[in-house]
Design an enzyme around this catalytic site. Structure first.
Site, PDB file in Angstrom:
ATOM      1  N   ARG A   1       0.885  -1.180   0.000  1.00 58.32           N
ATOM      2  CA  ARG A   1       0.000   0.000   0.000  1.00 58.32           C
ATOM      3  C   ARG A   1       0.909   1.211   0.000  1.00 58.32           C
ATOM      4  O   ARG A   1       1.726   1.391   0.908  1.00 58.32           O
ATOM      5  CB  ARG A   1      -0.906  -0.008   1.230  1.00 58.32           C
ATOM      6  CG  ARG A   1      -1.590   1.330   1.465  1.00 58.32           C
ATOM      7  CD  ARG A   1      -2.657   1.280   2.532  1.00 58.32           C
ATOM      8  NE  ARG A   1      -3.839   0.581   2.057  1.00 58.32           N
ATOM      9  CZ  ARG A   1      -5.035   0.650   2.637  1.00 58.32           C
ATOM     10  NH1 ARG A   1      -5.205   1.400   3.711  1.00 58.32           N
ATOM     11  NH2 ARG A   1      -6.066  -0.016   2.155  1.00 58.32           N
TER      12      ARG A   1
ATOM     13  N   ARG B   1     -13.406  -8.816   2.167  1.00 55.85           N
ATOM     14  CA  ARG B   1     -11.992  -8.594   1.844  1.00 55.85           C
ATOM     15  C   ARG B   1     -11.197  -9.876   2.127  1.00 55.85           C
ATOM     16  O   ARG B   1     -10.343 -10.291   1.353  1.00 55.85           O
ATOM     17  CB  ARG B   1     -11.412  -7.432   2.684  1.00 55.85           C
ATOM     18  CG  ARG B   1     -12.056  -6.063   2.432  1.00 55.85           C
ATOM     19  CD  ARG B   1     -11.745  -5.549   1.052  1.00 55.85           C
ATOM     20  NE  ARG B   1     -10.308  -5.482   0.819  1.00 55.85           N
ATOM     21  CZ  ARG B   1      -9.526  -4.443   1.170  1.00 55.85           C
ATOM     22  NH1 ARG B   1     -10.062  -3.379   1.725  1.00 55.85           N
ATOM     23  NH2 ARG B   1      -8.228  -4.459   0.926  1.00 55.85           N
TER      24      ARG B   1
ATOM     25  N   ASP C   1     -17.502   6.775  -0.433  1.00 53.62           N
ATOM     26  CA  ASP C   1     -16.170   6.706   0.169  1.00 53.62           C
ATOM     27  C   ASP C   1     -15.890   8.094   0.743  1.00 53.62           C
ATOM     28  O   ASP C   1     -16.617   9.063   0.443  1.00 53.62           O
ATOM     29  CB  ASP C   1     -15.130   6.326  -0.906  1.00 53.62           C
ATOM     30  CG  ASP C   1     -13.727   6.128  -0.334  1.00 53.62           C
ATOM     31  OD1 ASP C   1     -13.576   6.026   0.905  1.00 53.62           O
ATOM     32  OD2 ASP C   1     -12.764   6.091  -1.130  1.00 53.62           O
TER      33      ASP C   1
ATOM     34  N   HIS D   1      -7.590   0.637  -6.164  1.00 55.59           N
ATOM     35  CA  HIS D   1      -7.790  -0.194  -4.969  1.00 55.59           C
ATOM     36  C   HIS D   1      -8.471  -1.495  -5.414  1.00 55.59           C
ATOM     37  O   HIS D   1      -9.632  -1.756  -5.088  1.00 55.59           O
ATOM     38  CB  HIS D   1      -8.641   0.569  -3.944  1.00 55.59           C
ATOM     39  CG  HIS D   1      -8.559   0.007  -2.549  1.00 55.59           C
ATOM     40  ND1 HIS D   1      -7.756  -1.064  -2.212  1.00 55.59           N
ATOM     41  CD2 HIS D   1      -9.193   0.386  -1.394  1.00 55.59           C
ATOM     42  CE1 HIS D   1      -7.904  -1.324  -0.922  1.00 55.59           C
ATOM     43  NE2 HIS D   1      -8.760  -0.459  -0.413  1.00 55.59           N
TER      44      HIS D   1
ATOM     45  N   GLN E   1     -10.283  -4.015  -2.952  1.00 56.26           N
ATOM     46  CA  GLN E   1     -11.570  -3.514  -2.464  1.00 56.26           C
ATOM     47  C   GLN E   1     -12.666  -3.842  -3.476  1.00 56.26           C
ATOM     48  O   GLN E   1     -13.746  -4.324  -3.111  1.00 56.26           O
ATOM     49  CB  GLN E   1     -11.492  -2.003  -2.234  1.00 56.26           C
ATOM     50  CG  GLN E   1     -12.780  -1.406  -1.714  1.00 56.26           C
ATOM     51  CD  GLN E   1     -13.132  -1.907  -0.320  1.00 56.26           C
ATOM     52  OE1 GLN E   1     -12.314  -1.875   0.573  1.00 56.26           O
ATOM     53  NE2 GLN E   1     -14.349  -2.385  -0.129  1.00 56.26           N
TER      54      GLN E   1
HETATM   55  N1   CP Z   1     -11.208  -0.316   2.848  1.00 52.90           N
HETATM   56  C1   CP Z   1      -9.917  -0.357   3.219  1.00 52.90           C
HETATM   57  O1   CP Z   1      -9.001  -0.563   2.398  1.00 52.90           O
HETATM   58  O2   CP Z   1      -9.703  -0.165   4.544  1.00 52.90           O
HETATM   59  P1   CP Z   1      -8.306   0.054   5.271  1.00 52.90           P
HETATM   60  O3   CP Z   1      -7.787   1.405   4.855  1.00 52.90           O
HETATM   61  O4   CP Z   1      -8.633  -0.025   6.724  1.00 52.90           O
HETATM   62  O5   CP Z   1      -7.355  -1.020   4.834  1.00 52.90           O
HETATM   63  N1  NVA Z   2     -10.137   6.562  -0.945  1.00 51.45           N
HETATM   64  C1  NVA Z   2      -9.699   6.151   0.365  1.00 51.45           C
HETATM   65  C2  NVA Z   2      -9.897   4.692   0.531  1.00 51.45           C
HETATM   66  C3  NVA Z   2      -9.501   4.149   1.883  1.00 51.45           C
HETATM   67  C4  NVA Z   2      -9.713   2.681   1.983  1.00 51.45           C
HETATM   68  C5  NVA Z   2      -8.253   6.549   0.565  1.00 51.45           C
HETATM   69  O1  NVA Z   2      -7.453   6.383  -0.362  1.00 51.45           O
HETATM   70  O2  NVA Z   2      -7.915   7.058   1.636  1.00 51.45           O
END
Ligand code: CP
Ligand code: NVA
Length: 299
Positions: free
Chosen positions: A101, A287, A219, A128, A131
């Site tokens: 990440r 997930r 989101d 992502h 997700q």
């Molecule tokens: N939805 C998601 O990716 O959550 P986190 O940021 O907690 O990993």
């Molecule tokens: N769009 C958000 C998703 C978090 C899971 C971010 O990138 O912070």
């Protein structure tokens, strides 16, 4: 040859369908007794915070009998200037896969180019994909299908919706995105989807998007890394909230989705996220199942 998941389009339509089928089996406890990844080690390199992605991967890797190794970049020589290229080559000699990440999507492309092991995108500024896989399983569970299901995404044109656009290309889901002008999803991803005949549409009016939808999705307005934009975005997105009024425009049996974490009272109200139509915690659980199916496929 190693396979990466940098974006959802690294998978074919057939692979997405079989991955979702396998994830449903794993969730139901069917054919789960074996240890497909026994003796393997998977690195988890996170440059941004995470609850769901980190914990679902760590747990899922353990359940497949492999060892998850959480890597703190600052404790690696990477933090003292060793190059990503050299790090990738070294980690490839020990590990059997890396979940990463980070910020720039180009960083994970570079990591993937220099690794001989699968690289899985656990979120970048642009995508992502893990997700979106969990989201597709959740929709399938609730609507019995994906093709033709009308999914309305309300909010920022960010990494989550970019991956949902690719999910629409791969599953036939009918995606309508409502966002303020200037906050659209990535134009290259959107144009590619249109050129391939995907049913994806961008509008500015949340009510137009929500009308007759089978699922409403939101989101956060401000993603990780955009902290300086908080005040400006809060003003821009004020009308892009999933609340009782917006939900009343959707079909009566519409489900409410959110990738979490949620900023309750901003992009979604307590009343809606806690309602019986909300499936946000099923999304979070899914997930785990979809990522286990993904690990079985790639590692
Ligand atoms: N939805 C998601 O990716 O959550 P986190 O940021 O907690 O990993
Ligand atoms: N769009 C958000 C998703 C978090 C899971 C971010 O990138 O912070």
């Amino acid at each position: 040859m190693k396979r990466d998941l940098l974006t959802l389009l690294d998978l074919s339509k057939e692979e997405v369908a079989s991955l979702l089928k396998r994830a449903a089996e794993l969730k139901a406890g069917v054919n789960t007794s074996s240890c497909p990844l026994a003796g393997k080690s998977i690195g988890l390199l996170f440059d941004k915070t995470s609850t769901r992605t980190r914990l679902s991967f760590q747990t899922g890797i353990y359940q497949l009998c492999a060892q998850p190794i959480y890597i703190n970049r600052k404790e690696l020589q990477l933090g003292r200037g060793e190059s990503i290229e050299d790090t990738a080559k070294v980690l490839s000699r020990y590990l059997h896969g890396i979940v990463i990440r980070t910020y720039a999507h180009s960083s994970i492309e570079n990591l993937a180019r220099n690794s001989t092991i699968p690289i899985i995108n656990g979120l970048t500024d642009l995508h992502h994909p893990c997700q979106a896989l969990a989201d597709m399983l959740t929709i399938q569970e609730n609507k019995g299908k994906l093709e033709g299901v009308r999914l309305a995404y309300i909010g920022d044109g960010n990494n989550v919706v970019n991956s949902l656009i690719e999910a629409a290309m791969l599953t036939g889901i009918d995606l309508v995105i409502a966002c303020p002008q200037g906050y659209e999803p990535d134009s290259k991803i959107f144009k590619k989807a249109l050129s391939q005949g995907a049913k994806v549409e961008i509008v500015t009016d949340p009510e137009e998007a929500a009308k007759d939808a089978d699922a409403l999705y939101s989101d956060v307005w401000v993603s990780m890394g955009q902290e300086k934009e908080v005040e400006r975005k809060k003003k821009k997105f004020r009308n892009y909230q999933i609340n009782r009024n917006l939900l009343s425009m959707a079909k009566p049996d519409a489900i409410v989705m959110h990738c979490l974490p949620a900023h309750r009272g901003e992009e979604i109200t307590d009343e809606v996220i806690d309602s019986s139509q909300s499936v946000v915690f099923d999304q979070a659980e899914n997930r785990l199942h979809t990522q286990k199916a993904l690990l079985e496929m790639l590692i």
